[in-house]
Structure formats: C-alpha cells, structure tokens
Design an enzyme around this catalytic site. Structure first.
Site, short mmCIF file in Angstrom:
data_model
loop_
_atom_site.label_atom_id
_atom_site.label_comp_id
_atom_site.label_asym_id
_atom_site.label_seq_id
_atom_site.Cartn_x
_atom_site.Cartn_y
_atom_site.Cartn_z
CG HIS A 280 -10.84 7.33 1.29
ND1 HIS A 280 -11.22 8.66 1.88
CD2 HIS A 280 -9.45 7.35 1.67
CE1 HIS A 280 -10.33 9.53 2.23
NE2 HIS A 280 -9.11 8.76 2.11
CD GLU B 172 -7.10 2.06 2.76
OE1 GLU B 172 -6.02 2.17 3.01
OE2 GLU B 172 -7.38 2.85 1.89
NE ARG C 20 -5.99 15.36 0.54
CZ ARG C 20 -6.22 14.09 0.48
NH1 ARG C 20 -7.43 13.83 0.47
NH2 ARG C 20 -4.99 13.24 0.47
CG ASN D 148 -2.12 1.00 1.35
OD1 ASN D 148 -1.69 2.16 0.63
ND2 ASN D 148 -2.92 1.00 2.24
NE ARG E 266 -5.40 3.37 -0.91
CZ ARG E 266 -4.53 4.53 -0.69
NH1 ARG E 266 -3.51 4.46 -0.55
NH2 ARG E 266 -5.24 5.40 -0.97
#
Ligand code: AMP
Length: 399
Positions: free
Chosen positions: A184, A385, A243, A7, A96
C-alpha cells in the site's frame, strides 16, 4: 499531457485517464475517463464512466484478459464514452506494480530490464506481478513508443531501518529476500503528501492508516517511512476483510500437523479469515454493521477483534515514532466509518487527542477532524492511488 493509469489486481482491472495541462494541480482532479473490469463475475464485466457523466456497462466476451483490456481501451476512442480521437493521443502510461523487491525504491520508466525484474519477483507476488506484466504487455502492443512507468507498492517502505525490516529467523533467510517489504506504499506516500499540502507542512510524526479490504499502517518520520504493519506478504499486521493479519505462527504448524496443505492454508488465511471468517456474514464492514444491528453476536465479536487489532498496531507505530503529531485515515473503511475512526482515536486520548465529533460524522474528505484543542491532528484522506501514479508519470516525464 494525457496519462493512462492501469491498476491491475487479481480480481479487477481498474484504469483512468488524466490530463495534466501545465503543472500538477493543488487538488486531485477527476479523471477524464474511468474503467473497471471485474473478472470475478461468471462473465467478466466492464464498466466505464467519463467526466462528462456518460457511462457504459457490458459483458466481455471471450474471457481472455488481454481481450478484455483491449476492449476497455477501445472505449477511450469509440462509442459514447469516447474521450480521445485516437489512442495515440496518450503521452504516458503508469502501472501499479505490487512488488518491486529490494531493488526499486522509486517509480521508474519501464525498460526490458524492468520487465525482467518484475518477472523475477513473481515468486514474491504470485497473484499480482503476473497481471501487472500483462498490462505492460497489452500497452506495448498497442502503443509501442509510449513511455510506460512502473510505480511500486513496496517502494515507499524501502527506507525501513534493518531493525524493522529483518525477521528474527536465521539470517540466511534474510539473504534470500525474506524480509519485511510492506505494501500500500503508493497510498501511504500519497497521504503523506496530501496531508502535508493540507497542513502546509510535513508532519514530524505521522501514522497513516490505510483501512480498506486489505489494511496496513505506516509510521512516517519527517516524510520517511520507518515502520509498517504488512510484511513479507500483505498477510501480516492488521486484521482485514478476509485476511487474518498477524496470528501466532504456531497455529500454522499445528494445522500443518493436522494435514492442511499449502493451498488450504493460503485460502484459510487470505480468503476465509478476518471480518469474514469471524462474523460468518462477509468481509465488508457494511455487512458486519447490518448483522450487528440485527443482533449477531459473531458480527459484534468480529468488529471488536478488528478494533482491538487496529488499536494495538497503532500503538506499535506510535512507539516506533516516539509520539504522534498527525493521524490519517484512508481506504474504504478509513474514509467511511466514523465508528472505526472514533474507536481508534479513543485509544489515543492519553495523548490529548480529541476528535471533533460533528466533523467525524460529516462524511469528511481530505479534512482535519480533530477538535481545535487537540495536539494531534486527525485527517481523513481519500485514497487516490490512480492519481498518485499519474503524478509519478508527470514527474518522470519532466526529468
Ligand atoms: P477498499 O479496499 O479501500 O476499496 O475498501 C473496501 C471496504 O471499505 C469494503 O469492503 C468495506 O468494508 C469498506 N466500506 C466501503 N464503504 C463503506 C461504508 N459506507 N461504510 C463502512 N465501510 C465501508
């Protein structure tokens, strides 16, 4: 079956090794081995832990990413963190991949065409797809015959209806690929499956709140994603750690007129905004909480704007779904902040939603924290994940 998961983010490379024996287990297992490289330090740092509790921390000399990944993989079969006698024991490697564009709606085996497609999407994910390709390349060199699987963070959102995916700008931009992709997706999908397993049924109307440093919501009807807050890039939607999330695009025009260039705008909106930009203390909610405790009004304001942004975006997902049966919190903030969960849930009390306050405060993991009477169930699901990617490898191998 031994499955290695890679990942790769812009600042870290995480990796895990799983072993799946005869069937997928009901509860997410612990990996045999976990490693992380933090490239942001002056000298890249590698940390490794094993299921047996052995750990290692070392600086990576040289600094090249490929060398770093090579050293990380060596800890699988050398030294105190050894869990394999040989790298060749690995049966599959899952990656990923942040951007799969419109083409990839599910995980696929990596072929030269898939590599080409991921490369062609670099303009849409300039910080992520190149490092994802580096991971594929590194594995191809050391394990050329092993099955590699690409699991896309956009794929789960490929089912968005046009009304949710198309931006109201001239249609020719849509034809160029400027549309809502959503991100996501690996974790939103994982949470859908995990909550369905915990409830023994797929929720009819489900909102998953992935609240980490990056943050997004997904509206999921009968298992299918119909709306999400991130868009063409991960900048849209909720206010995040650093962000901005959605702001009036007119602000960008104004700043461009004032002489801002592309790089400065990019830095401003992705790295210097959100909790960090408003509070002035940092992007981490723990820093914000500490600053509030010591009387910082700006940190208090940052938290209030964050909570307001979360509530209004949940409202948007709620209306897209026409109601709500299950709400999920996941990600570093979603899993660890009773205050954020309480605030989001208070805004939904008009639905009859009631939290069980004791459960909410009790560090819940993969648990229902709604009161017994609440018609809307509320779950905290630990983001996994890596395990979701390993499961995809298992399924593709099984086909
Ligand atoms: P993630 O990107 O999912 O790893 O989430 C990282 C973020 O989770 C951090 O930047 C924090 O804002 C938040 N976080 C992690 N642990 C805690 C905690 N114990 N309390 C509040 N926020 C936390």
């Amino acid at each position: 079956m031994k499955i290695l998961v890679l990942n790769a983010g812009s600042s870290t490379q995480k990796s895990c090794l799983y072993e799946i024996l005869n069937a997928l287990p009901d509860t997410p297992p612990k990996p045999l081995w976990e490693a992380k490289i933090d490239w942001m330090q002056d000298a890249a740092m590698l940390s490794v832990t094993t299921q047996q509790g052995t750990s290692l921390e070392e600086q990576i000399l040289g600094g090249e990413r490929q060398e770093g990944i090579g050293r990380m993989l060596a800890t699988l079969y050398q030294g105190e963190t050894q869990v394999l006698s040989d790298l060749q024991e690995i049966d599959a490697v899952g990656h990923r991949i942040v951007h799969g564009g419109e083409k990839y709606r599910e995980a696929v085996r990596v072929t030269p065409e898939v590599v080409e497609a991921i490369a062609s999407l670099i303009p849409l994910a300039p910080e992520h797809n190149p490092v994802n390709l580096e991971g594929i390349d590194a594995i191809s060199k050391v394990l050329p015959d092993v099955m590699q699987v690409a699991v896309f963070d956009t794929a789960f959102h490929a089912t968005l209806p046009p009304a949710a995916a198309v931006y109201p700008i001239p249609y020719s931009f849509y034809e160029q690929g400027i549309r809502r992709y959503g991100f996501h997706g690996i974790n939103h999908q994982y949470c859908r499956d995990r909550v369905a397993a915990l409830q023994n049924r797929l929720p009819h109307r489900l909102i998953t709140c992935h609240l980490g440093n990056g943050a997004s919501l997904a509206a999921i009807r009968d298992g299918t994603c119909i709306d999400t807050t991130m868009g063409f890039t991960p900048l849209e939607g909720l206010m995040m750690g650093s962000r901005s999330g959605s702001i009036d695009p007119g602000i960008l025009i104004h700043l461009l007129r004032q002489g801002y260039d592309v790089e400065r705008l990019n830095r401003l909106l992705n790295k210097e905004s959100g909790l960090k930009g408003l509070s002035g203390v940092g992007n981490d909610l723990r820093q914000i909480n500490r600053a509030i405790a010591s009387g910082s009004d700006r940190a208090q304001l940052a938290l209030e704007v964050y909570l307001h942004s979360l509530q209004r975006h949940i409202g948007a997902m709620l209306v897209s779904l026409g109601g709500l049966d299950t709400l999920v919190f996941t990600g570093g903030v979603g899993e660890n902040s009773p205050l954020v969960r309480r605030s989001a849930c208070q805004a939904l009390e008009f639905l009859g939603l009631q939290l069980n306050e004791a459960e909410n405060e009790a560090r819940p993991i993969d648990r229902d924290i709604a009161s017994a009477e609440s018609p809307v169930r509320v779950f905290v699901i630990r983001a996994r994940e890596d395990w979701a990617i390993a499961q995809e490898c298992w399924k593709i191998n099984d086909e």
